[in-house]
Scaffold this active site. Structure first.
Site, PDB file in Angstrom:
ATOM      1  N   LYS A 111     -19.742  12.155 -80.303  1.00  0.00           N
ATOM      2  CA  LYS A 111     -20.441  12.689 -79.137  1.00  0.00           C
ATOM      3  C   LYS A 111     -20.963  11.543 -78.266  1.00  0.00           C
ATOM      4  O   LYS A 111     -21.379  10.504 -78.785  1.00  0.00           O
ATOM      5  CB  LYS A 111     -21.586  13.573 -79.634  1.00  0.00           C
ATOM      6  CG  LYS A 111     -22.343  14.375 -78.596  1.00  0.00           C
ATOM      7  CD  LYS A 111     -23.353  15.259 -79.330  1.00  0.00           C
ATOM      8  CE  LYS A 111     -24.225  16.079 -78.400  1.00  0.00           C
ATOM      9  NZ  LYS A 111     -25.181  16.915 -79.173  1.00  0.00           N
ATOM     10  N   SER A 192     -24.993  21.726 -77.578  1.00  0.00           N
ATOM     11  CA  SER A 192     -24.803  20.466 -76.861  1.00  0.00           C
ATOM     12  C   SER A 192     -23.643  19.640 -77.405  1.00  0.00           C
ATOM     13  O   SER A 192     -23.103  18.795 -76.707  1.00  0.00           O
ATOM     14  CB  SER A 192     -26.098  19.642 -76.870  1.00  0.00           C
ATOM     15  OG  SER A 192     -26.325  19.024 -78.097  1.00  0.00           O
ATOM     16  N   SER A 216     -27.159  22.598 -82.150  1.00  0.00           N
ATOM     17  CA  SER A 216     -26.165  21.883 -81.348  1.00  0.00           C
ATOM     18  C   SER A 216     -24.932  21.446 -82.121  1.00  0.00           C
ATOM     19  O   SER A 216     -23.933  21.071 -81.509  1.00  0.00           O
ATOM     20  CB  SER A 216     -26.806  20.672 -80.664  1.00  0.00           C
ATOM     21  OG  SER A 216     -27.692  21.105 -79.662  1.00  0.00           O
TER      22      SER A 216
END
Length: 527
Positions: A111, A192, A216
């Site tokens: 990420k 997210s 997330s």
């Protein structure tokens, strides 16, 4: 693929590629990449049926076909221009008989809020952090490199991990645009860690790393038929991760199988001198204990049904009933065990996050973006206001503003909110439910099917099981439970601190008995 072609793809300027639907259906592609596990890739590398460089090139081609062109998933925010050189080095080690472990030569995506001291950005999806020069890798990134993983690139995410504004759109960032759900392109990728989820679900990489504060990792994993692990806070270092909360943040794996997720978790866990919370894992979990040896029976295990987290979606309830039947057939004893006091800490959780965000962000900027002018959350707010047409075009920064208004962590309001959340999420929540019924784990649907992407109103969301383990700092594993009209839904396994081994044992047995993960369909829209 020539090196110059790889670099063009990394810069997002790839030339035309074959039709993505034909490429996605190619038998050769299926055999080598689509749904390939870490063990399968490792076996091919060891048997010299392929090389790390060749694997990397195939994944980059697949990214061009599915992420840049075709359905334009927009899950990969940036490719790593150093990846081919790293892959060649690992091939050299393999030729010399040196294997670092199961991740040797395996392409992994992380990420875009995990710092990397290389040519890639670490932006959290925001234009404000473009150009930041991280002085070193995040601890998790360093562990991946040591294990022999090849960082193929960074994944798009919900900008600032969905903590900037009250009407945020999951999967959108000013830098990366809108990530799409490969099961239905008009549906949200959720959470997210949306880009990591989409990239892994579409087999654009072998495995991925997401981060979670509340939902997330587990939410995007649930809606994209993945296994997601939100570890006990302290099992995985938070060092070098763009922060929200130092009491709830953690990194964790997002994979297509339980074993892959367990292997990845074992690789990134460990004590880090820079993160005091990781000291608590000493003597509690050995890395080998995180990887279940075999599915086996669940006889002797008592699992609680957190029926107050089921929600009222008929399709989800039907899948959950089938999951209960499967677990019972595996030998588990199932008992009703609602998690008490889940309504007691919703507001206190937000209070804690906002207090901690202001202080944690300043510390991150000081260490990992030393060359940028931003030194505080106030600076980021000012940047967004000055670049409103790019940054604030879809939603605002209400949470940033609220966090900036919070005072020091010495304020009684912060201490009270933190204590309340821990008391009712831990002692009088998850632990109480486990203790009363002598349980090994709790189960519930992770969340509902993915909602429509809505850039006007923001996320619709759905009931979920993410908050109790998030506020408690306890482990949470989600595994595919089936689909509702083609949209995946996950099964959540929740336990007390350091109970990852038993949760993964249950998850593996359930996964192997049901085999409910299906490949994405890339539907243009839902009916």
């Amino acid at each position: 693929m020539k090196r110059r072609q790889f670099i063009r793809l990394a810069a997002g300027t790839a030339s035309a590629v074959p039709a993505w639907r034909a490429a996605a259906a190619s038998p050769a592609m299926d055999l080598s990449l689509e749904e390939a596990t870490i063990d399968q890739l490792g076996a091919a590398l060891r048997a010299r049926q392929t090389t790390t460089v060749q694997l990397l090139q195939r994944y980059v081609e697949r990214i061009a076909q599915l992420d840049r062109a075709g359905p334009q998933l927009r899950s990969v925010i940036e490719l790593n221009p150093d990846a081919e050189a790293i892959a060649a080095q690992l091939d050299g080690e393999a030729a010399a008989g040196r294997w670092r472990g199961p991740l040797h030569g395996v392409p992994v995506i992380v990420k875009d809020n995990l710092a990397t001291a290389d040519a890639m950005q670490t932006s959290a999806g925001s234009l404000a952090l473009v150009g930041a020069k991280a002085p070193r890798d995040a601890f998790v990134v360093g562990r991946l490199r040591e294990a022999g993983a090849v960082l193929i690139g960074k994944a798009n995410l919900s900008e600032w991990a969905n903590i900037r504004g009250t009407h945020s759109v999951s999967g959108w960032s000013a830098r990366g645009g809108q990530t799409r759900n490969p099961y239905a392109l008009d549906r949200s990728p959720s959470g997210s860690s949306s880009g990591t989820g989409t990239a892994v679900a579409a087999s654009l990489c072998a495995a991925g790393i997401g981060t979670e504060t509340d939902g997330s990792i587990t939410s995007p994993a649930s809606v994209q038929a993945l296994v997601g692990i939100k570890p006990t806070v302290g099992l995985v270092s938070r060092d070098g991760i763009v922060p929200i909360s130092f009491t709830q943040d953690t990194a964790g794996p997002m994979c297509r199988t339980v074993r892959d997720a367990a292997l990845l978790l074992a690789a990134i866990s460990g004590v880090d001198p820079r993160d005091a919370a990781t000291k608590a894992q000493r003597g509690r979990i050995a890395p080998a204990a995180l990887v279940p040896a075999s599915p086996g029976s669940l006889r002797g295990l008592r699992i609680g049904i957190a029926d107050n987290l089921i929600g009222d979606h008929r399709g989800v309830a039907g899948l959950f009933d089938a999951a209960l039947a499967a677990l019972k057939a595996l030998g588990a004893t199932l008992v009703a065990a609602p998690i008490p006091n889940t309504e007691r800490y919703a507001q206190s959780e937000l209070e804690v996050l906002l207090f901690e965000l202001r202080h944690a962000m300043a510390a991150y900027l000081r260490e990992f973006a030393p060359n940028l002018p931003h030194r505080s959350l106030a600076d980021l707010i000012a940047y967004n206001e000055a670049h409103a047409s790019e940054e604030l075009s879809l939603f605002g920064q209400e949470y940033f503003v609220q966090a900036q208004a919070k005072g020091p962590l010495t304020r009684p309001a912060y201490a009270q909110a933190l204590a309340l959340g821990r008391r009712f999420a831990r002692t009088h929540g998850i632990d109480a439910a486990l203790r009363r019924q002598r349980l090994h784990a709790l189960i519930a649907p992770t969340t509902g099917p993915a909602w429509l992407i809505d850039t006007v109103n923001g996320d619709a969301g759905s009931p979920s099981a993410t908050s109790p383990p998030a506020v408690a700092g306890y482990p949470h594993v989600t595994v595919p439970m089936g689909q509702v009209q083609g949209l995946p839904v996950g099964l959540s396994l929740i336990g007390t601190a350091w109970s990852e081994p038993v949760l993964l044992r249950i998850a593996l047995a359930y996964e192997q008995a049901t085999a409910l993960r299906t490949r994405p369909a890339y539907r243009e829209r839902t009916t």
